[in-house]
Motif scaffolding. Structure first.
Motif, short mmCIF file in Angstrom:
data_model
loop_
_atom_site.label_atom_id
_atom_site.label_comp_id
_atom_site.label_asym_id
_atom_site.label_seq_id
_atom_site.Cartn_x
_atom_site.Cartn_y
_atom_site.Cartn_z
N ALA A 31 1.23 4.52 -2.84
CA ALA A 31 0.77 5.67 -2.40
C ALA A 31 2.01 6.68 -2.65
CB ALA A 31 0.59 5.58 -0.81
N GLN A 88 -4.18 6.77 -0.60
CA GLN A 88 -3.16 7.87 -0.86
C GLN A 88 -2.52 8.24 0.64
OE1 GLN A 88 -3.58 10.82 -3.84
NE2 GLN A 88 -5.20 9.64 -4.64
N GLN A 145 0.79 -1.09 -0.01
CA GLN A 145 -0.06 -0.14 0.14
C GLN A 145 1.02 1.27 -0.06
OE1 GLN A 145 -2.99 0.16 3.06
NE2 GLN A 145 -3.86 1.90 2.36
N ARG A 199 1.48 13.71 4.66
CA ARG A 199 1.63 13.96 3.22
C ARG A 199 3.09 14.52 2.94
NH1 ARG A 199 -3.11 15.60 1.16
NH2 ARG A 199 -3.47 13.60 0.89
N PHE A 247 -3.03 6.52 5.63
CA PHE A 247 -3.56 6.47 4.25
C PHE A 247 -4.85 7.00 4.48
CE2 PHE A 247 -0.78 2.71 4.78
CZ PHE A 247 0.22 3.04 3.60
#
Length: 190
Positions: A25, A158, A21, A164, A153
């Motif tokens: 991402a 994402q 995952q 981020r 996530f």
């Protein structure tokens, strides 16, 4: 160079792998001229030096994918304070026969995710030691020891808002690293 293909080795075969995952991402954070080819390391037989002169088709395919890449991305879980056997098996296969390593000179990034507070710090250190021996220039900073926790996530898979900026910074550094370390392509293994 206008386009960069990155060979991705995810050290987990688990269907719902956090590391798989994370790989997908992170790919979404890369610039559009970077593409990612996942190496199917679960298909490889166990490494046996007796097979160096007659490597199996899955091994040759993996070595060709590595040779065609301009960079490497290793995303590893931590098993018993080290890298998973399946990842070590892939590394050994592509480094053989001696003197014909597909990894040599390819710029790499190392990252991973775990539910533990230190993420995959020890697995990453072990992997960095292996890559140093194989003459793989590996991004040293920033390090990223990612903990799998709520909000990492978003609902679309994402990177969530809280992480981020940090992970975008890691990807940006990795992209720069790959661009700085371009070498002539290595001929395919077949």
């Amino acid at each position: 160079m206008d386009h960069f293909q990155i060979a991705v080795a995810v050290g987990s075969l688990r269907r719902d792998s956090f590391n798989q995952q994370l790989a997908h991402a992170l790919e979404k954070l890369a610039p559009s001229n970077f593409s990612f080819k996942h190496l199917p390391i679960g298909e490889l037989p166990l490494y046996n030096q007796d097979d160096d002169g007659n490597q199996s088709e899955p091994v040759l395919r993996m070595k060709n994918d590595i040779a065609a890449s301009q960079g490497l991305l290793f995303i590893t879980p931590e098993y018993n304070r080290s890298i998973p056997g399946v990842l070590k098996n892939a590394i050994d296969h592509a480094s053989r026969p001696y003197g014909h390593s597909a990894w040599k000179g390819k710029p790499a990034g190392v990252i991973g995710i775990s539910v533990g507070a230190i993420g995959t710090a020890l697995a990453q250190q072990h992997l960095r030691n292996i890559l140093a021996y194989l003459d793989v220039p590996t991004l040293g900073q920033p390090e990223a020891f990612v903990q799998a926790k709520e909000g990492l996530f978003d609902k679309d898979g994402q990177i969530g808002e809280a992480s981020r900026k940090f992970l975008q910074g890691w990807v940006d550094s990795y992209v720069d690293w790959v661009k700085q370390h371009q070498i002539d392509p290595i001929p395919s293994a077949s």
